[in-house]
Design a protein around this motif. Sequence first.
Motif, PDB file in Angstrom:
ATOM      1  N   VAL A  88      66.336 -10.489 -33.080  1.00 15.59           N
ATOM      2  CA  VAL A  88      65.547 -11.709 -33.230  1.00 15.59           C
ATOM      3  C   VAL A  88      64.106 -11.465 -32.782  1.00 15.59           C
ATOM      4  N   ASP A  89      63.947 -10.755 -31.653  1.00 12.37           N
ATOM      5  CA  ASP A  89      62.600 -10.428 -31.164  1.00 12.37           C
ATOM      6  C   ASP A  89      61.822  -9.619 -32.208  1.00 12.37           C
ATOM      7  N   ALA A  90      62.507  -8.657 -32.808  1.00 13.01           N
ATOM      8  CA  ALA A  90      61.856  -7.802 -33.804  1.00 13.01           C
ATOM      9  C   ALA A  90      61.388  -8.624 -35.001  1.00 13.01           C
ATOM     10  N   LEU A  91      62.260  -9.455 -35.521  1.00 14.66           N
ATOM     11  CA  LEU A  91      61.913 -10.243 -36.709  1.00 14.66           C
ATOM     12  C   LEU A  91      60.854 -11.297 -36.391  1.00 14.66           C
ATOM     13  N   ASN A  92      60.945 -11.881 -35.202  1.00 12.33           N
ATOM     14  CA  ASN A  92      59.945 -12.878 -34.804  1.00 12.33           C
ATOM     15  C   ASN A  92      58.572 -12.260 -34.582  1.00 12.33           C
ATOM     16  N   SER A  93      58.543 -10.960 -34.297  1.00 11.56           N
ATOM     17  CA  SER A  93      57.270 -10.272 -34.091  1.00 11.56           C
ATOM     18  C   SER A  93      56.628  -9.825 -35.397  1.00 11.56           C
ATOM     19  N   GLY A  94      57.339 -10.019 -36.503  1.00  5.76           N
ATOM     20  CA  GLY A  94      56.771  -9.692 -37.802  1.00  5.76           C
ATOM     21  C   GLY A  94      57.376  -8.491 -38.483  1.00  5.76           C
ATOM     22  N   ALA A  95      58.404  -7.884 -37.869  1.00  7.84           N
ATOM     23  CA  ALA A  95      59.059  -6.750 -38.523  1.00  7.84           C
ATOM     24  C   ALA A  95      59.835  -7.244 -39.744  1.00  7.84           C
ATOM     25  N   ASP A  96      59.910  -6.394 -40.763  1.00 11.38           N
ATOM     26  CA  ASP A  96      60.640  -6.760 -41.980  1.00 11.38           C
ATOM     27  C   ASP A  96      62.101  -6.360 -41.915  1.00 11.38           C
ATOM     28  N   ASP A  97      62.411  -5.384 -41.086  1.00  8.96           N
ATOM     29  CA  ASP A  97      63.810  -4.969 -40.915  1.00  8.96           C
ATOM     30  C   ASP A  97      63.936  -4.232 -39.594  1.00  8.96           C
ATOM     31  N   TYR A  98      65.178  -3.948 -39.229  1.00 10.78           N
ATOM     32  CA  TYR A  98      65.522  -3.443 -37.910  1.00 10.78           C
ATOM     33  C   TYR A  98      66.697  -2.494 -38.096  1.00 10.78           C
ATOM     34  N   VAL A  99      66.547  -1.224 -37.698  1.00 16.89           N
ATOM     35  CA  VAL A  99      67.616  -0.240 -37.873  1.00 16.89           C
ATOM     36  C   VAL A  99      68.018   0.300 -36.509  1.00 16.89           C
ATOM     37  N   THR A 100      69.316   0.244 -36.230  1.00 15.82           N
ATOM     38  CA  THR A 100      69.829   0.652 -34.917  1.00 15.82           C
ATOM     39  C   THR A 100      70.203   2.130 -34.915  1.00 15.82           C
ATOM     40  N   LYS A 101      69.740   2.834 -33.868  1.00 12.93           N
ATOM     41  CA  LYS A 101      70.103   4.239 -33.693  1.00 12.93           C
ATOM     42  C   LYS A 101      71.518   4.338 -33.124  1.00 12.93           C
ATOM     43  N   PHE A 103      71.358   6.455 -36.815  1.00 10.27           N
ATOM     44  CA  PHE A 103      71.457   6.021 -38.203  1.00 10.27           C
ATOM     45  C   PHE A 103      71.342   7.252 -39.098  1.00 10.27           C
ATOM     46  N   SER A 104      71.812   7.136 -40.314  1.00  5.63           N
ATOM     47  CA  SER A 104      71.646   8.216 -41.284  1.00  5.63           C
ATOM     48  C   SER A 104      70.356   7.970 -42.059  1.00  5.63           C
ATOM     49  N   PHE A 105      69.768   9.042 -42.575  1.00  9.45           N
ATOM     50  CA  PHE A 105      68.561   8.858 -43.379  1.00  9.45           C
ATOM     51  C   PHE A 105      68.878   8.056 -44.632  1.00  9.45           C
ATOM     52  N   GLU A 106      70.084   8.215 -45.169  1.00  3.56           N
ATOM     53  CA  GLU A 106      70.477   7.461 -46.363  1.00  3.56           C
ATOM     54  C   GLU A 106      70.411   5.962 -46.102  1.00  3.56           C
ATOM     55  N   GLU A 107      70.855   5.545 -44.907  1.00  3.71           N
ATOM     56  CA  GLU A 107      70.786   4.123 -44.565  1.00  3.71           C
ATOM     57  C   GLU A 107      69.332   3.670 -44.459  1.00  3.71           C
ATOM     58  N   LEU A 108      68.514   4.451 -43.748  1.00  2.59           N
ATOM     59  CA  LEU A 108      67.102   4.086 -43.593  1.00  2.59           C
ATOM     60  C   LEU A 108      66.410   4.041 -44.953  1.00  2.59           C
ATOM     61  N   SER A 109      66.674   5.019 -45.800  1.00  2.00           N
ATOM     62  CA  SER A 109      66.056   5.066 -47.121  1.00  2.00           C
ATOM     63  C   SER A 109      66.418   3.831 -47.944  1.00  2.00           C
ATOM     64  N   ALA A 110      67.684   3.410 -47.849  1.00  2.00           N
ATOM     65  CA  ALA A 110      68.111   2.213 -48.578  1.00  2.00           C
ATOM     66  C   ALA A 110      67.401   0.967 -48.047  1.00  2.00           C
ATOM     67  N   ARG A 111      67.236   0.882 -46.722  1.00  2.00           N
ATOM     68  CA  ARG A 111      66.519  -0.254 -46.126  1.00  2.00           C
ATOM     69  C   ARG A 111      65.054  -0.253 -46.574  1.00  2.00           C
ATOM     70  N   VAL A 112      64.454   0.940 -46.598  1.00  2.00           N
ATOM     71  CA  VAL A 112      63.054   1.054 -47.022  1.00  2.00           C
ATOM     72  C   VAL A 112      62.903   0.546 -48.451  1.00  2.00           C
ATOM     73  N   LYS A 113      63.779   0.987 -49.336  1.00  2.00           N
ATOM     74  CA  LYS A 113      63.680   0.585 -50.741  1.00  2.00           C
ATOM     75  C   LYS A 113      63.866  -0.919 -50.901  1.00  2.00           C
ATOM     76  N   ALA A 114      64.764  -1.502 -50.107  1.00  2.00           N
ATOM     77  CA  ALA A 114      64.984  -2.953 -50.181  1.00  2.00           C
ATOM     78  C   ALA A 114      63.745  -3.711 -49.711  1.00  2.00           C
ATOM     79  N   VAL A 115      63.137  -3.242 -48.619  1.00  2.00           N
ATOM     80  CA  VAL A 115      61.921  -3.879 -48.104  1.00  2.00           C
ATOM     81  C   VAL A 115      60.785  -3.759 -49.111  1.00  2.00           C
TER      82      VAL A 115
END
Length: 222
Positions: A88-101, A103-115
């Motif tokens: 919630v803090d991350a999103l309220n600060s203006g972040a578009d997404d939040y990835v928890t360590k 993580f695989s690069f495949e997951e991050l890459s998919a999040r990047v493409k969605a954003v």
Amino acid sequence: MEILIAEDDLQIALSLKKNFEEEKNHSIIAEDGQKALELASQIRFDLVILDWRMPRLTGLEVCRHLREKGHKVPIILLTALSDIANKVDALNSGADDYVTKPFSFEELSARVKAVMRRYEKSSDVIECAHFDLVLSDHLLKNGSKSIKLSDKEFELLRYFITNRGFILSKDQIAENVWKIKFNLSTNIVEATIKNLRKKLEEISNRNLIRTVYGEGYVYTPD
């Protein structure tokens, strides 16, 4: 894309840089939050990836500073914190997404493409280093000055922007912009690049498309 990777763990940062560049993106590493803020204020990045816990300024602080200054660049925060309150803090600060360590690069890459898809749908303007590209009207803009692009010039420029810093052969350009195999008997690629280069020089006073003899062309916005 031009990506800022703000991560104080050099092993993670270098791994992300390698993976992003294999996807034909260009990335710059910042080892602390203050450096990340300075770089993001000087360079027009397409994406900013911030580790939450960094020296000097945290990723959350960098995110807040950028949004307070009016930067609309997509931001993804990386963190080992998994509590819902942190998200919630991350999103309220203006972040578009939040990835928890971890993580695989495949997951991050998919999040990047969605954003990036969300940003492309919500924005009609691509901000480049020396001009703005208006998508709906196929216009180059720099202050009060504007230049109209033809449909193919527009598609060609978007292809160059997506692959900035990489040498693109005539074969690659023909296949990705014209959707055809390159034919030595036609100069359509060279002619369109010549026209686009002229318009880019007029709007920016810079030669942004460089010929690499024997290899192809490279778009160099810096």
